[in-house]
Design a protein around this motif. Structure first.
Motif, PDB file in Angstrom:
ATOM      1  N   LEU A 161       0.833  -1.204   0.000  1.00 45.37           N
ATOM      2  CA  LEU A 161       0.000   0.000   0.000  1.00 45.37           C
ATOM      3  C   LEU A 161       0.859   1.242   0.000  1.00 45.37           C
ATOM      4  O   LEU A 161       2.024   1.217   0.395  1.00 45.37           O
ATOM      5  CB  LEU A 161      -0.961  -0.014   1.195  1.00 45.37           C
ATOM      6  N   TYR A 162       0.284   2.325  -0.476  1.00 43.61           N
ATOM      7  CA  TYR A 162       0.993   3.596  -0.424  1.00 43.61           C
ATOM      8  C   TYR A 162       0.039   4.734  -0.097  1.00 43.61           C
ATOM      9  O   TYR A 162      -1.150   4.705  -0.421  1.00 43.61           O
ATOM     10  CB  TYR A 162       1.769   3.875  -1.710  1.00 43.61           C
ATOM     11  N   ALA A 163       0.597   5.719   0.593  1.00 45.84           N
ATOM     12  CA  ALA A 163      -0.150   6.918   0.946  1.00 45.84           C
ATOM     13  C   ALA A 163       0.085   7.958  -0.150  1.00 45.84           C
ATOM     14  O   ALA A 163       1.220   8.170  -0.583  1.00 45.84           O
ATOM     15  CB  ALA A 163       0.317   7.444   2.299  1.00 45.84           C
ATOM     16  N   ALA A 214       4.246 -13.730  -3.959  1.00 44.59           N
ATOM     17  CA  ALA A 214       5.654 -13.761  -4.359  1.00 44.59           C
ATOM     18  C   ALA A 214       5.839 -14.011  -5.847  1.00 44.59           C
ATOM     19  O   ALA A 214       6.941 -13.809  -6.373  1.00 44.59           O
ATOM     20  CB  ALA A 214       6.403 -14.817  -3.553  1.00 44.59           C
ATOM     21  N   MET A 215       4.786 -14.439  -6.537  1.00 43.79           N
ATOM     22  CA  MET A 215       4.857 -14.646  -7.977  1.00 43.79           C
ATOM     23  C   MET A 215       4.137 -13.517  -8.716  1.00 43.79           C
ATOM     24  O   MET A 215       3.783 -13.639  -9.878  1.00 43.79           O
ATOM     25  CB  MET A 215       4.280 -16.012  -8.355  1.00 43.79           C
ATOM     26  N   TYR A 216       3.907 -12.414  -8.007  1.00 42.13           N
ATOM     27  CA  TYR A 216       3.311 -11.192  -8.550  1.00 42.13           C
ATOM     28  C   TYR A 216       1.871 -11.379  -8.998  1.00 42.13           C
ATOM     29  O   TYR A 216       1.372 -10.642  -9.836  1.00 42.13           O
ATOM     30  CB  TYR A 216       4.185 -10.634  -9.692  1.00 42.13           C
ATOM     31  N   GLY A 217       1.206 -12.370  -8.406  1.00 42.69           N
ATOM     32  CA  GLY A 217      -0.225 -12.532  -8.650  1.00 42.69           C
ATOM     33  C   GLY A 217      -1.003 -11.464  -7.895  1.00 42.69           C
ATOM     34  O   GLY A 217      -0.582 -11.006  -6.833  1.00 42.69           O
ATOM     35  N   LEU A 218      -2.157 -11.077  -8.430  1.00 39.72           N
ATOM     36  CA  LEU A 218      -2.997 -10.054  -7.804  1.00 39.72           C
ATOM     37  C   LEU A 218      -4.232 -10.710  -7.187  1.00 39.72           C
ATOM     38  O   LEU A 218      -4.946 -11.452  -7.850  1.00 39.72           O
ATOM     39  CB  LEU A 218      -3.431  -9.017  -8.843  1.00 39.72           C
ATOM     40  N   HIS A 219      -4.489 -10.418  -5.907  1.00 39.23           N
ATOM     41  CA  HIS A 219      -5.605 -11.037  -5.185  1.00 39.23           C
ATOM     42  C   HIS A 219      -6.594 -10.011  -4.636  1.00 39.23           C
ATOM     43  O   HIS A 219      -7.530 -10.385  -3.932  1.00 39.23           O
ATOM     44  CB  HIS A 219      -5.062 -11.895  -4.045  1.00 39.23           C
ATOM     45  N   GLY A 220      -6.384  -8.750  -4.932  1.00 39.04           N
ATOM     46  CA  GLY A 220      -7.313  -7.729  -4.462  1.00 39.04           C
ATOM     47  C   GLY A 220      -6.683  -6.355  -4.568  1.00 39.04           C
ATOM     48  O   GLY A 220      -5.454  -6.218  -4.552  1.00 39.04           O
ATOM     49  N   LYS A 221      -7.513  -5.330  -4.708  1.00 32.24           N
ATOM     50  CA  LYS A 221      -7.005  -3.963  -4.779  1.00 32.24           C
ATOM     51  C   LYS A 221      -8.112  -2.992  -4.408  1.00 32.24           C
ATOM     52  O   LYS A 221      -9.304  -3.337  -4.414  1.00 32.24           O
ATOM     53  CB  LYS A 221      -6.474  -3.640  -6.170  1.00 32.24           C
ATOM     54  N   GLY A 222      -7.725  -1.768  -4.078  1.00 29.53           N
ATOM     55  CA  GLY A 222      -8.709  -0.759  -3.740  1.00 29.53           C
ATOM     56  C   GLY A 222      -8.047   0.469  -3.144  1.00 29.53           C
ATOM     57  O   GLY A 222      -6.825   0.624  -3.187  1.00 29.53           O
TER      58      GLY A 222
END
Length: 324
Positions: free
Chosen positions: A77-79, A95-103
């Motif tokens: 995360l970033y501010a 660790a394999m750069y898979g994406l499991h969620g974002k927001g």
């Protein structure tokens, strides 16, 4: 077995997907027996999955192994302070750069308490998170925010505070450094990269990779371009860098200085003014001024959020690989 050997095997598994013991031994320069011993331990703790037999390059059937990306996930995360508004952006990766969620979370005033509330909410929803990496606009040293666009975070050891409250290893990095790492990861691990951030109405900033490593300087001050010796005060930078016409002469100065001091292979412009810059014009002026046969390639990225998250994932992955 040595920690270095285990780390090497983890790295190869992450890079290659499915692999056999003989193939792994060849890539790591370890014996097949050593690879088998380490793999057995990693399979036992659930970090690696032993799959169906397949034919190896020698023609004999062999068990193949792959990294279990479901075992551990990273909260990256970033501010962000932009256009007078503050927000926290996140992605859940592995660790394999898979994406499991974002927001994202909108915040009136980002401080340790609000950041912690967001993190705890995400940890409750995602119990597999085992590592946290945080990006901050400002100076960061060993997990502490020395100065930033968020006054309530200044002087706080964010890494320590997060670990104390969550029990999860947490790593904090400057935004430009994370973006430089992410750009490298996305572009065949380019080792010499300069990120020049030219936001509209804010001072410039930079992040640099030299021989694949973040250039931090003696006091983690490298890249603080608002202290560049411009012929005007730091307060005036807000007005000068509000439009390309007034900012361009000073963007050129920073460009030439970056080439002279660092000689990167790639220079990436990002931020609100980046889309208004002319690649052909900057290329021509760089060649006329520096008169060198080999000069950096110039690229322009208006939205660097993907590179930012890639960099934060890379940071988490590198620390994850250190674990026994």
């Amino acid at each position: 077995m040595s920690h270095d050997s285990t780390k090497k095997i983890r790295q190869i598994l992450l890079e290659n997907g499915s692999i056999t013991k003989p193939e792994l031994a060849k890539l790591t320069n370890l014996t097949v027996a050593t690879c088998g011993y380490i793999l057995n331990g990693l399979v036992e703790n659930g970090e690696v999955i032993a799959e169906n037999f397949r034919t190896s390059s020698g023609g004999r059937p062999a068990m193949s192994y792959r990294y279990n990306s479901e075992r551990c996930r990273f909260l990256c995360l970033y501010a962000l302070f932009e256009g007078g508004a503050e927000s926290i952006h996140y992605r859940i990766t592995d660790a394999m750069y898979g994406l499991h969620g974002k927001g994202e979370f909108k915040c009136k005033n980002i401080k340790l308490k609000s950041l912690l509330q967001c993190v705890q909410k995400l940890l409750k929803q995602n119990p597999k998170i085992c590592m946290i990496s945080i990006g901050v606009q400002g100076g960061v040293s060993q997990g502490s925010v020395e100065f930033s666009d968020f006054p309530d975070l200044n002087g706080i050891n964010l890494s320590h505070e997060m670990e104390q409250k969550t029990g999860i290893p947490t790593y904090v990095e400057n935004d430009m450094n994370a973006i430089a790492l992410g750009y490298s990861q996305r572009n065949a691990n380019e080792k010499n990269v300069a990120i020049l951030f030219t936001p509209k109405g804010n001072p410039p900033a930079g992040g640099f990779l030299v021989d694949g490593k973040i250039l931090r300087g003696n006091a983690n001050f490298a890249g603080e371009l608002s202290y560049f010796p411009f012929p005007f005060s730091r307060n005036q930078q807000l007005d000068i860098f509000d439009n390309v016409k007034s900012a361009l002469p000073y963007i050129r100065q920073v460009l030439f200085a970056t080439v002279a001091f660092l000689d990167p292979a790639v220079i990436v412009f990002t931020g609100g003014l980046a889309e208004k810059l002319s690649k052909a014009n900057l290329d021509m002026q760089m060649r006329n001024h520096l008169r060198r046969p080999q000069l950096p390639r110039l690229f322009f990225i208006t939205d660097s959020s993907d590179e930012y998250f890639l960099g934060l994932t890379k940071i988490a992955t590198e620390h994850f690989l250190q674990n026994d």
